[in-house]
Design a protein around this motif. Structure first.
Motif, PDB file in Angstrom:
ATOM      1  N   LYS A  28       1.026  -0.447   5.609  1.00 36.43           N
ATOM      2  CA  LYS A  28       1.796  -0.124   6.816  1.00 36.43           C
ATOM      3  C   LYS A  28       1.260   1.128   7.496  1.00 36.43           C
ATOM      4  O   LYS A  28       1.213   1.205   8.724  1.00 36.43           O
ATOM      5  CB  LYS A  28       3.271   0.026   6.464  1.00 36.43           C
ATOM      6  CG  LYS A  28       3.958  -1.318   6.283  1.00 36.43           C
ATOM      7  CD  LYS A  28       5.438  -1.206   6.532  1.00 36.43           C
ATOM      8  CE  LYS A  28       5.972  -2.506   7.119  1.00 36.43           C
ATOM      9  NZ  LYS A  28       7.373  -2.423   7.503  1.00 36.43           N
ATOM     10  N   PHE A  29       0.891   2.126   6.714  1.00 30.45           N
ATOM     11  CA  PHE A  29       0.345   3.343   7.332  1.00 30.45           C
ATOM     12  C   PHE A  29      -1.038   3.089   7.914  1.00 30.45           C
ATOM     13  O   PHE A  29      -1.365   3.576   8.992  1.00 30.45           O
ATOM     14  CB  PHE A  29       0.304   4.491   6.321  1.00 30.45           C
ATOM     15  CG  PHE A  29       1.662   5.091   6.072  1.00 30.45           C
ATOM     16  CD1 PHE A  29       2.313   5.801   7.080  1.00 30.45           C
ATOM     17  CD2 PHE A  29       2.302   4.934   4.864  1.00 30.45           C
ATOM     18  CE1 PHE A  29       3.581   6.345   6.870  1.00 30.45           C
ATOM     19  CE2 PHE A  29       3.567   5.472   4.647  1.00 30.45           C
ATOM     20  CZ  PHE A  29       4.201   6.176   5.652  1.00 30.45           C
ATOM     21  N   GLU A  30      -1.852   2.335   7.185  1.00 30.86           N
ATOM     22  CA  GLU A  30      -3.212   2.074   7.668  1.00 30.86           C
ATOM     23  C   GLU A  30      -3.178   1.358   9.016  1.00 30.86           C
ATOM     24  O   GLU A  30      -3.944   1.676   9.908  1.00 30.86           O
ATOM     25  CB  GLU A  30      -3.970   1.210   6.648  1.00 30.86           C
ATOM     26  CG  GLU A  30      -5.404   0.914   7.019  1.00 30.86           C
ATOM     27  CD  GLU A  30      -6.318   2.129   6.922  1.00 30.86           C
ATOM     28  OE1 GLU A  30      -6.512   2.613   5.806  1.00 30.86           O
ATOM     29  OE2 GLU A  30      -6.827   2.602   7.962  1.00 30.86           O
ATOM     30  N   TRP A  31      -2.261   0.408   9.169  1.00 32.09           N
ATOM     31  CA  TRP A  31      -2.271  -0.450  10.361  1.00 32.09           C
ATOM     32  C   TRP A  31      -1.116  -0.194  11.308  1.00 32.09           C
ATOM     33  O   TRP A  31      -0.903  -0.968  12.237  1.00 32.09           O
ATOM     34  CB  TRP A  31      -2.369  -1.920   9.940  1.00 32.09           C
ATOM     35  CG  TRP A  31      -3.702  -2.110   9.301  1.00 32.09           C
ATOM     36  CD1 TRP A  31      -3.963  -2.254   7.968  1.00 32.09           C
ATOM     37  CD2 TRP A  31      -4.967  -2.032   9.950  1.00 32.09           C
ATOM     38  NE1 TRP A  31      -5.307  -2.276   7.757  1.00 32.09           N
ATOM     39  CE2 TRP A  31      -5.946  -2.152   8.949  1.00 32.09           C
ATOM     40  CE3 TRP A  31      -5.367  -1.885  11.285  1.00 32.09           C
ATOM     41  CZ2 TRP A  31      -7.304  -2.104   9.241  1.00 32.09           C
ATOM     42  CZ3 TRP A  31      -6.718  -1.843  11.560  1.00 32.09           C
ATOM     43  CH2 TRP A  31      -7.675  -1.954  10.555  1.00 32.09           C
ATOM     44  N   GLU A  32      -0.397   0.881  11.098  1.00 31.97           N
ATOM     45  CA  GLU A  32       0.709   1.237  11.978  1.00 31.97           C
ATOM     46  C   GLU A  32       1.667   0.071  12.189  1.00 31.97           C
ATOM     47  O   GLU A  32       2.104  -0.217  13.301  1.00 31.97           O
ATOM     48  CB  GLU A  32       0.184   1.750  13.333  1.00 31.97           C
ATOM     49  CG  GLU A  32      -0.708   2.957  13.164  1.00 31.97           C
ATOM     50  CD  GLU A  32      -1.161   3.577  14.476  1.00 31.97           C
ATOM     51  OE1 GLU A  32      -0.538   3.286  15.506  1.00 31.97           O
ATOM     52  OE2 GLU A  32      -2.135   4.328  14.457  1.00 31.97           O
ATOM     53  N   VAL A  33       1.943  -0.597  11.101  1.00 37.28           N
ATOM     54  CA  VAL A  33       2.919  -1.685  11.151  1.00 37.28           C
ATOM     55  C   VAL A  33       4.289  -1.035  11.335  1.00 37.28           C
ATOM     56  O   VAL A  33       4.628  -0.102  10.619  1.00 37.28           O
ATOM     57  CB  VAL A  33       2.882  -2.513   9.848  1.00 37.28           C
ATOM     58  CG1 VAL A  33       3.948  -3.595   9.867  1.00 37.28           C
ATOM     59  CG2 VAL A  33       1.499  -3.117   9.643  1.00 37.28           C
ATOM     60  N   PRO A  34       5.070  -1.490  12.310  1.00 39.99           N
ATOM     61  CA  PRO A  34       6.364  -0.831  12.550  1.00 39.99           C
ATOM     62  C   PRO A  34       7.225  -0.767  11.287  1.00 39.99           C
ATOM     63  O   PRO A  34       7.187  -1.674  10.459  1.00 39.99           O
ATOM     64  CB  PRO A  34       7.029  -1.723  13.605  1.00 39.99           C
ATOM     65  CG  PRO A  34       5.901  -2.394  14.295  1.00 39.99           C
ATOM     66  CD  PRO A  34       4.826  -2.582  13.262  1.00 39.99           C
ATOM     67  N   ILE A  35       7.979   0.318  11.196  1.00 41.21           N
ATOM     68  CA  ILE A  35       8.859   0.472  10.036  1.00 41.21           C
ATOM     69  C   ILE A  35      10.089  -0.386  10.260  1.00 41.21           C
ATOM     70  O   ILE A  35      10.983  -0.025  11.006  1.00 41.21           O
ATOM     71  CB  ILE A  35       9.187   1.953   9.800  1.00 41.21           C
ATOM     72  CG1 ILE A  35       7.887   2.651   9.397  1.00 41.21           C
ATOM     73  CG2 ILE A  35      10.275   2.119   8.740  1.00 41.21           C
ATOM     74  CD1 ILE A  35       8.049   3.974   8.739  1.00 41.21           C
ATOM     75  N   ASN A  36      10.067  -1.517   9.665  1.00 38.42           N
ATOM     76  CA  ASN A  36      11.094  -2.530   9.821  1.00 38.42           C
ATOM     77  C   ASN A  36      10.817  -3.573   8.754  1.00 38.42           C
ATOM     78  O   ASN A  36       9.698  -4.066   8.636  1.00 38.42           O
ATOM     79  CB  ASN A  36      10.966  -3.165  11.220  1.00 38.42           C
ATOM     80  CG  ASN A  36      11.956  -4.273  11.447  1.00 38.42           C
ATOM     81  OD1 ASN A  36      12.226  -5.081  10.556  1.00 38.42           O
ATOM     82  ND2 ASN A  36      12.499  -4.328  12.640  1.00 38.42           N
TER      83      ASN A  36
ATOM     84  N   MET B 123       8.848  -6.741   9.245  1.00 35.98           N
ATOM     85  CA  MET B 123       7.479  -6.668   9.736  1.00 35.98           C
ATOM     86  C   MET B 123       6.568  -6.116   8.661  1.00 35.98           C
ATOM     87  O   MET B 123       6.722  -4.973   8.249  1.00 35.98           O
ATOM     88  CB  MET B 123       7.423  -5.768  10.972  1.00 35.98           C
ATOM     89  CG  MET B 123       8.361  -6.250  12.056  1.00 35.98           C
ATOM     90  SD  MET B 123       8.147  -5.317  13.560  1.00 35.98           S
ATOM     91  CE  MET B 123       9.456  -6.034  14.550  1.00 35.98           C
ATOM     92  N   PHE B 124       5.649  -6.947   8.210  1.00 35.57           N
ATOM     93  CA  PHE B 124       4.694  -6.478   7.199  1.00 35.57           C
ATOM     94  C   PHE B 124       3.468  -7.364   7.226  1.00 35.57           C
ATOM     95  O   PHE B 124       3.517  -8.510   7.652  1.00 35.57           O
ATOM     96  CB  PHE B 124       5.343  -6.484   5.810  1.00 35.57           C
ATOM     97  CG  PHE B 124       5.956  -7.802   5.436  1.00 35.57           C
ATOM     98  CD1 PHE B 124       5.185  -8.838   4.939  1.00 35.57           C
ATOM     99  CD2 PHE B 124       7.327  -8.024   5.607  1.00 35.57           C
ATOM    100  CE1 PHE B 124       5.745 -10.055   4.620  1.00 35.57           C
ATOM    101  CE2 PHE B 124       7.893  -9.256   5.284  1.00 35.57           C
ATOM    102  CZ  PHE B 124       7.104 -10.272   4.797  1.00 35.57           C
ATOM    103  N   ARG B 125       2.378  -6.788   6.751  1.00 30.85           N
ATOM    104  CA  ARG B 125       1.166  -7.581   6.584  1.00 30.85           C
ATOM    105  C   ARG B 125       1.030  -8.046   5.139  1.00 30.85           C
ATOM    106  O   ARG B 125       0.389  -9.040   4.862  1.00 30.85           O
ATOM    107  CB  ARG B 125      -0.049  -6.745   6.953  1.00 30.85           C
ATOM    108  CG  ARG B 125      -0.206  -6.529   8.437  1.00 30.85           C
ATOM    109  CD  ARG B 125      -1.402  -5.645   8.686  1.00 30.85           C
ATOM    110  NE  ARG B 125      -1.831  -5.710  10.058  1.00 30.85           N
ATOM    111  CZ  ARG B 125      -3.078  -5.468  10.441  1.00 30.85           C
ATOM    112  NH1 ARG B 125      -3.998  -5.138   9.546  1.00 30.85           N
ATOM    113  NH2 ARG B 125      -3.404  -5.539  11.710  1.00 30.85           N
TER     114      ARG B 125
ATOM    115  N   GLU C  70       5.468  -3.648  19.239  1.00 34.74           N
ATOM    116  CA  GLU C  70       4.721  -2.594  19.916  1.00 34.74           C
ATOM    117  C   GLU C  70       3.412  -3.113  20.486  1.00 34.74           C
ATOM    118  O   GLU C  70       2.971  -2.712  21.563  1.00 34.74           O
ATOM    119  CB  GLU C  70       4.431  -1.459  18.938  1.00 34.74           C
ATOM    120  CG  GLU C  70       5.693  -0.762  18.486  1.00 34.74           C
ATOM    121  CD  GLU C  70       5.428   0.231  17.369  1.00 34.74           C
ATOM    122  OE1 GLU C  70       4.267   0.610  17.147  1.00 34.74           O
ATOM    123  OE2 GLU C  70       6.402   0.604  16.711  1.00 34.74           O
TER     124      GLU C  70
ATOM    125  N   ASP D  17       0.761 -10.246  14.550  1.00 32.92           N
ATOM    126  CA  ASP D  17      -0.143  -9.421  13.763  1.00 32.92           C
ATOM    127  C   ASP D  17      -0.112  -9.904  12.318  1.00 32.92           C
ATOM    128  O   ASP D  17       0.867 -10.528  11.887  1.00 32.92           O
ATOM    129  CB  ASP D  17       0.318  -7.947  13.859  1.00 32.92           C
ATOM    130  CG  ASP D  17      -0.676  -6.993  13.237  1.00 32.92           C
ATOM    131  OD1 ASP D  17      -1.898  -7.270  13.331  1.00 32.92           O
ATOM    132  OD2 ASP D  17      -0.247  -5.987  12.656  1.00 32.92           O
TER     133      ASP D  17
END
Lengths: 768, 193
Positions: B30-38, B41-43, B120, B125
């Protein structure tokens, strides 16, 4: 952990506002370009930005970290591959240090209270004003009640400057809560047996172990990165893990045997195993004959503790106890029996720790790969090593080094070293200090200096009693922290510390198998008007006339410590952020060296000569020189459950719940209750209940129920550190229930550490 | 293109025995890809699956999930604009955000719950196997941080790679939902019996 509902999300949500709001920190760098442009840029030109070395402060194991900063924003933290604490890995907490740096609820400037205590009304102050105010109040209090009326509660990297400050003031009442709230009993038991402690970075060589029995140490869930790495490595190689805990934790998930022991009866189980080892001739007699003291007394003593007897006490059947003993012996000496780290449970913990230590000794695993390693003495490390790191071997304060204030001579208020003769004066008893403040006995405690600690969320006395009976006795509370935690609400002055990513600190020096030193340098300038621990202590000290102990800046102190390093290693430290001193010998027995033990008999004391002396004097059966079984306390009413609490891998104590990333992963604790019991009480998953503590009489905040087969029927479990009452913590406020308001304030009679799990709760369903 | 003929066959091999459910991968990604904190939402994510064992005792499995970079990728097939595509040279499945119209058909088509709509970015994504990192000689963020070293990344065309060796030495190898015929490039293995 999340249950996946994203499919539902696809159907229902077109736009979620929370996502937009939550992204604000990330958006710092994106003012000019669109998100899509930035995305394309990142895909084509990967730029990690400026790197700086630090060590982690999200928990207390200080993993090596490399911070990546772009346009003045820390965007990524990575593990330092050269640091032995984590070998390049970071846990969820370590990765989320960024969110603690950019937490909108951070303390941003000094605050002086204007409203009533607990009301949360403060005025903004300059550092000069705040320092003057603190110094004047401390002068007033110490001239009226004496220097010893000041008590300091310290936890974290900045402990050292505040120990210096406290000793300069002249108070002996410095408390490191890790002793009484966590590992005091474990360490005392170990020191009595081996003459040396397990220490914070434990001395177990899990990596090479073939058989690991963990007595309630949640090795994989109460996360310390190296420990978890080593255990998974061992398991991947085929090592066997036996896990003993009333709860099926993350560690149980990987165990080959789960022993759901009746809470508080671990000692019976261990004595049963020892009985079988001696009865069946499974003891490593070469080691015992050469290095142990009191084997015959032990053999006689454990005759009464048959596996059948242990079965009745523990609920673990006799055959399993026998099998575990045989397996343990089969793989000895490449085995470890692991004590829990938070060994403040049932009041018989020091003796349980002794029994675990003895179990290891019977395997003869001291100084053997896969067993217990010996912390290497390396001259430079020994000379510069400053932090207590919970070294309980030294009961007295250590002698001050050059340029440090004289050691305090007054008797401590918390009974460490006196009432509890084996509790070290250098660490103190937080539970005892809170009690002394409540009673104003043996002498008045009138001021608290708190650094990185939150007694409301993490002590046994609980919020209500603390707020109603302890805090009113205090004329002055200084709170030093990075966030307005629960106790901050009751502070008279709040001094904001810079987050570890913003500051220099003294190097992290670790006595270890291969000792090492790691540096901390800032990744960014302080975002707000905050200071590092050294400068805060210095500011107060100067105004009290003790500036001579803080003449150097923190950078000057770092330089002083590092100048003793050989040039080549200093260069390495600069390049890698860490220097490891290899060439030491952590496995002396395997290397054919003679072993030395710092006990009175110079041997591993199966029979403790020190305890024998106290037993003679006190006639207290807890001090019996051999581990004697005392059954755990039972609830006074029927229908009550013993309250257990512990860790989740994503939070540290009561201090990370406001971190947005960690809160997203684990926002609030749930009540683990056995599914059969839940059915009996008519409770379903996600029903809300209130826990009523029979000990404190307190009702918890409502908490969601998690019925599960993963816990015994006679106890319930909640994760530690939730139920915050500070309204300034917008993420964590009132999420979940606080174990600290429910747990017991019992005490282990030998170590004087807490016995937090001697508490029982009743469960009340909340309507609606 | 035949998978074996690609320049690189990038693969994630997850050693199931080693995942301890600590969620380090989740936060690192999440930090590497600026995935919203929610939470939605995750990769990548780690599922905690509880079952009952034959002896009545609980069995808990921590299951990391991510985009499987399938050779037969349903998300690519359903994408109306070509925003979702599979790179011929290495098999990585990507989304081009400027071409994504946000119809979310790919999210429905993916059997692995590996895609999310990024508010965003205003585009779908998902995991890219950290393509920019691996092009710079780094491991994907989740692999680099993995505490138990459960996650391993590499090129199956390279016989000296860790992933190749893991697949060769594993006692058990499986992929998720193989019956769907997607031919995933994420393998799960167990090194013990």
């Amino acid at each position: 952990m999340a249950k996946i509902t994203r499919r539902a999300f696809i159907k229902t949500a077109a736009i979620t506002t929370s996502a937009l709001a939550a992204g604000s920190v990330f958006s710092k760098s994106s003012s000019a370009k669109s998100k899509k442009e930035l995305y394309d840029e990142k895909m084509t030109h990967y730029d990690k930005g400026k790197t700086s070395f630090t060590y982690c402060e999200m928990c207390f194991w200080n993993c090596g970290v490399i911070a990546h900063t772009r346009n003045g924003v820390v965007h990524k933290l990575e593990g330092n591959p050269f640091n032995p604490n984590n070998r390049g890995h970071l846990c969820a907490k370590g990765n989320s240090g960024i969110m603690s740096l950019y937490d909108p609820n951070r303390l941003k400037y000094p605050l002086i209270r204007v409203g009533k205590r607990g009301e949360g009304k403060f005025k903004k102050a300059s550092w000069d004003e705040a320092f003057d105010y603190v110094a004047n109040k401390l002068k007033e209090i110490t001239s009226k009640y004496g220097a010893k009326s000041v008590a300091s509660f310290l936890h974290g990297t900045g402990e050292e400057p505040f120990i210096i400050l406290s000793h300069a003031i002249g108070t002996p009442n410095v408390v490191i809560p890790a002793y009484s709230q966590c590992m005091g009993s474990r360490e005392v038991g170990w020191v009595l047996t081996y003459g040396t402690g397990v220490s914070g970075h434990s001395t177990f060589d899990f990596k090479n172990s073939k058989y690991i029995i963990s007595f309630g140490r949640n090795l994989l869930g109460a996360l310390q990165v190296r420990e978890a790495e080593d255990v998974t490595e061992a398991l991947a190689r085929g090592a066997k893990l036996v896990y003993c805990d009333p709860r099926f934790s993350e560690t149980a998930a990987k165990a080959y045997r789960w022993l759901p022991v009746r809470p508080g009866t671990d000692l019976a189980l261990i004595l049963g195993i020892i009985h079988v080892m001696i009865r069946d001739g499974l003891v490593n007699m070469d080691f015992v004959n050469k290095y142990c003291f009191g084997f015959s007394q032990l053999a006689e003593h454990v005759k009464q503790y048959t596996p059948e007897w242990a079965e009745k006490e523990t609920g673990i059947d006799a055959t399993t106890i026998e099998t575990v003993a045989w397996e343990f012996a089969k793989y000895a000496p490449n085995v470890v029996a692991v004590p829990p780290r938070r060994f403040s449970r049932y009041g018989n913990d020091t003796q349980t720790s002794r029994a675990i230590a003895i179990l290891n000794a019977l395997a003869g695993n001291w100084g053997v790969p896969g067993g217990i390693w010996v912390r290497s003495k390396y001259a430079y490390i020994l000379a510069e090593y400053n932090r207590g790191e919970c070294d309980v071997r030294e009961i007295e304060f250590r002698e001050p080094k050059e340029g440090e204030p004289p050691k305090p001579t007054d008797e401590r208020a918390d009974g460490a070293g006196t009432l509890f003769p084996l509790a070290p004066k250098s660490l103190g008893r937080e539970n005892g200090m809170i009690e002394a403040t409540r009673m104003q006995k043996p002498y008045p405690i009138k001021a608290w200096l708190l650094y990185g600690t939150n007694p409301i969320g993490s002590s046994s006395i609980g919020k209500n009693k603390l707020v109603e009976e302890v805090i009113p006795n205090l004329d002055f509370i200084v709170d030093i922290d990075i966030i307005p935690n629960d106790i901050s609400m009751y502070a008279d002055v709040i001094l904001p510390e810079s987050v570890y990513l913003e500051r220099y600190d003294l190097p992290h020096i670790q006595k270890d198998a291969y000792p090492f030193i790691a540096i901390r340098e800032p990744a960014v300038k302080p975002l707000f008007d905050t200071k590092g621990a050294w400068d805060i202590a210095k500011g107060i000290a100067e105004r009290l006339g003790h500036g001579k102990y803080f003449e150097k800046s923190v950078e000057g102190r770092i330089e002083e410590i590092l100048k003793e390093l050989p040039e080549e290693q200093r260069k390495e430290l600069k390049e890698k952020g860490v220097v490891v001193f290899e060439g030491t010998q952590p496995f002396p027995q395997a290397a054919g060296e003679e072993l030395k033990f710092k006990t009175p008999s110079k041997k591993v004391e199966l029979y403790s000569t020190k305890l024998a002396k106290f037993y003679e004097e006190k006639k207290d059966e807890y001090y019996y020189p051999l581990p004697k079984y005392v059954p755990p306390v039972q609830p006074k009413e029927s229908g009550a459950y013993r309250l257990l609490f512990g860790r989740v891998p994503m939070h540290t104590h009561a201090r990370t719940q406001n971190n947005k990333m960690l809160a997203e992963i684990y926002p609030e604790n749930e009540l683990w209750i056995n599914e059969e019991e839940a059915r009996k009480l008519g409770l379903k998953e996600h029903d809300k209940v209130v826990l009523h503590s029979l000990e404190t009489g307190v009702d918890s905040e409502p908490i969601k129920v998690k019925p599960t087969a993963r816990i015994r029927r006679d106890c319930v479990f909640i994760a530690h550190g939730f139920g915050h009452i500070s309204k300034f913590l917008e993420v964590a406020y009132k999420k979940g229930a606080s174990d600290s308001s429910l747990c017991s304030d019992g005490v282990d009679r030998i170590s004087g550490a807490a016995a937090l799990n001697n508490a029982f709760v009743k469960i009340k369903k909340v309507r609606g | 293109m035949d998978a074996k003929k690609r320049k690189h066959r990038y693969t994630m091999v997850i050693v199931q025995d080693r995942c301890i459910g600590c969620m380090a991968c989740y936060s690192a990604c999440k930090f590497e890809w600026e995935v919203p904190i929610n939470k939605e939402m995750f990769r990548t994510q780690v599922l905690e699956i509880e079952k009952k064992g034959v002896d009545g005792n609980p069995v808990v499995t921590f299951l990391p999930i991510l985009c499987n970079h399938c050779d037969n990728a349903p998300c690519v097939d359903v994408c109306p604009t070509g925003a979702s595509y599979k790179r011929e040279e290495d098999g990585i499945v990507l989304v081009e955000p400027s071409m994504c119209i946000g119809c979310k058909a790919c999210m429905e088509a993916c059997p692995y719950n590996a895609r999310y709509y990024n508010e965003e970015l205003t585009a779908v994504d998902k995991c890219t196997f950290c393509l920019p990192r691996i092009s710079n000689g780094l491991e994907p963020a989740c692999v680099a941080t993995c505490v138990g070293e459960a996650r391993n990344f590499g090129d199956l065309n390279d016989r000296n790679s860790k992933v190749y060796k893991l697949l060769k030495d594993a006692k058990k190898v499986w992929r998720l939902q193989e019956d769907k015929g997607t031919l995933p490039n994420v393998y799960y293995v167990s090194m013990n019996d």
